[in-house]
Motif scaffolding. Sequence first.
Motif, short mmCIF file in Angstrom:
data_model
loop_
_atom_site.label_atom_id
_atom_site.label_comp_id
_atom_site.label_asym_id
_atom_site.label_seq_id
_atom_site.Cartn_x
_atom_site.Cartn_y
_atom_site.Cartn_z
N ALA A 197 44.64 20.45 50.57
CA ALA A 197 46.00 20.80 50.16
C ALA A 197 46.94 20.86 51.35
CB ALA A 197 45.98 22.13 49.41
N LYS A 198 46.48 21.48 52.45
CA LYS A 198 47.30 21.58 53.68
C LYS A 198 47.63 20.18 54.21
CE LYS A 198 48.25 25.80 55.14
NZ LYS A 198 49.66 26.23 55.13
N ALA A 199 46.63 19.30 54.21
CA ALA A 199 46.82 17.93 54.69
C ALA A 199 47.83 17.18 53.83
CB ALA A 199 45.49 17.19 54.70
N ALA A 200 47.92 17.57 52.56
CA ALA A 200 48.88 16.93 51.64
C ALA A 200 50.25 17.61 51.68
CB ALA A 200 48.32 16.96 50.22
N GLY A 201 50.42 18.58 52.59
CA GLY A 201 51.70 19.26 52.74
C GLY A 201 51.94 20.36 51.72
N LEU A 202 50.87 20.83 51.07
CA LEU A 202 51.01 21.91 50.09
C LEU A 202 50.58 23.24 50.72
CD1 LEU A 202 49.36 20.09 47.05
CD2 LEU A 202 51.79 20.48 47.40
N ASN A 203 51.10 24.33 50.17
CA ASN A 203 50.71 25.66 50.65
C ASN A 203 49.81 26.30 49.60
OD1 ASN A 203 50.56 27.93 52.19
ND2 ASN A 203 52.52 28.76 51.55
N PRO A 204 48.49 26.09 49.72
CA PRO A 204 47.59 26.55 48.67
C PRO A 204 47.37 28.06 48.73
CG PRO A 204 46.34 25.61 50.45
CD PRO A 204 47.78 25.44 50.81
N ILE A 205 47.11 28.65 47.57
CA ILE A 205 46.72 30.06 47.52
C ILE A 205 45.35 30.12 46.87
CG2 ILE A 205 47.18 32.30 46.44
CD1 ILE A 205 50.11 31.86 46.90
N LEU A 206 44.40 30.71 47.58
CA LEU A 206 43.04 30.83 47.07
C LEU A 206 42.90 32.16 46.36
CD1 LEU A 206 41.26 29.48 50.23
CD2 LEU A 206 41.51 28.28 48.07
N GLY A 207 42.34 32.12 45.17
CA GLY A 207 42.23 33.34 44.39
C GLY A 207 40.84 33.52 43.81
N TYR A 208 40.62 34.71 43.28
CA TYR A 208 39.33 35.08 42.70
C TYR A 208 39.61 35.91 41.46
CZ TYR A 208 34.81 37.66 42.54
OH TYR A 208 33.62 38.22 42.17
N GLU A 209 39.20 35.40 40.29
CA GLU A 209 39.33 36.20 39.08
C GLU A 209 38.10 37.09 39.01
OE1 GLU A 209 39.35 34.49 35.03
OE2 GLU A 209 41.07 35.78 34.70
N ALA A 210 38.27 38.32 39.48
CA ALA A 210 37.15 39.24 39.60
C ALA A 210 36.89 39.95 38.29
CB ALA A 210 37.45 40.25 40.71
N TYR A 211 35.67 40.46 38.17
CA TYR A 211 35.33 41.40 37.10
C TYR A 211 35.08 42.74 37.78
CZ TYR A 211 34.76 37.34 34.11
OH TYR A 211 34.99 36.19 33.41
N ILE A 212 35.78 43.76 37.33
CA ILE A 212 35.64 45.07 37.95
C ILE A 212 34.98 46.04 36.98
CG2 ILE A 212 38.06 45.69 37.37
CD1 ILE A 212 38.05 47.25 40.13
N ALA A 213 33.95 46.74 37.47
CA ALA A 213 33.21 47.69 36.64
C ALA A 213 34.09 48.91 36.37
CB ALA A 213 31.94 48.12 37.36
N PRO A 214 33.98 49.53 35.18
CA PRO A 214 34.78 50.72 34.89
C PRO A 214 34.48 51.87 35.85
CG PRO A 214 33.27 50.24 33.07
CD PRO A 214 33.14 49.13 34.05
N ASP A 215 33.21 51.95 36.30
CA ASP A 215 32.83 52.98 37.26
C ASP A 215 32.23 52.30 38.48
OD1 ASP A 215 33.62 55.34 35.66
OD2 ASP A 215 32.06 54.64 34.31
N SER A 216 30.95 52.55 38.76
CA SER A 216 30.31 51.93 39.91
C SER A 216 29.73 50.57 39.54
CB SER A 216 29.19 52.83 40.42
OG SER A 216 28.36 52.11 41.31
N ARG A 217 29.79 49.62 40.49
CA ARG A 217 29.18 48.30 40.25
C ARG A 217 27.65 48.42 40.13
NH1 ARG A 217 30.45 48.79 45.56
NH2 ARG A 217 28.99 48.07 47.17
N PHE A 218 27.10 49.52 40.63
CA PHE A 218 25.64 49.73 40.58
C PHE A 218 25.20 50.30 39.22
CE2 PHE A 218 26.78 50.14 45.12
CZ PHE A 218 26.02 49.10 45.64
N GLN A 219 26.17 50.78 38.44
CA GLN A 219 25.85 51.39 37.14
C GLN A 219 25.73 50.28 36.09
OE1 GLN A 219 28.41 54.77 36.44
NE2 GLN A 219 28.02 54.71 34.25
N LYS A 220 24.57 50.19 35.44
CA LYS A 220 24.32 49.07 34.53
C LYS A 220 23.80 49.56 33.19
CE LYS A 220 23.92 46.32 38.61
NZ LYS A 220 23.18 45.54 39.54
N ASP A 221 24.64 50.37 32.51
CA ASP A 221 24.18 50.95 31.26
C ASP A 221 25.22 50.90 30.15
OD1 ASP A 221 25.97 52.75 32.28
OD2 ASP A 221 24.57 54.43 32.42
N ALA A 222 26.24 50.05 30.28
CA ALA A 222 27.24 49.94 29.21
C ALA A 222 26.59 49.36 27.97
CB ALA A 222 28.40 49.04 29.67
N GLY A 223 27.12 49.71 26.82
CA GLY A 223 26.53 49.25 25.57
C GLY A 223 26.73 47.77 25.32
N SER A 224 27.83 47.21 25.82
CA SER A 224 28.12 45.80 25.53
C SER A 224 28.81 45.15 26.72
CB SER A 224 29.04 45.70 24.32
OG SER A 224 30.35 46.13 24.67
#
Length: 181
Positions: A13-40
């Motif tokens: 993108a830079k070589a083509a003269g564009l200003n790219p923005i890199l992003g990440y569509e994250a998933y965030i746990a309601p509490d701790s990422r180590f907690q793995k007991d949600a019902g669904s």
Amino acid sequence: GNLYGGLQFYRIAKAAGLNPILGYEAYIAPDSRFQKDAGSMKESSYHLTLLAQNQTGFKNLVRLASAAFLEGFYFKPRIDRQILEQYNEGIICLSGCASSQFSRSILSGGGGQSELDSAIQIAEWFQKLFGDRYFIEIQNSGAEIQRLCMEGAVQVATRLGIPLVAINDAPVSAIAGLGYA
């Protein structure tokens, strides 16, 4: 989001003269990422949009994505608030689409005041952490859920003085609203 092809995309993108923005569509746990007991799957994580502002931000996105897979995987790779506190430098945070915790709290009771209070608390936490790098997403492609969500989001943003960014399903459209392009 797959970040690992990100650097190649960035260079092209830079070589083509564009200003790219890199992003990440994250998933965030309601509490701790180590907690793995949600019902669904629906209760196990919420969407959150993270964009790299610079090289530090990109490195932090990669750190977050790695931890999401290695430490937080439960239905999906997940991060949490604790790791965001550690690796938020150089990252712009958008409140997320209708599947975000912010949006779901607005929609949970049809936009009554108690739901807005919950959304305000969520937005305040992110605003405190990210400062002027936090934006509230609004989206309207005609769906009723988006209209309800947008009304509440605008109220919260106005009350807290958080800028709005209009997005579409194609994440590239978020760039124009942020003024970084």
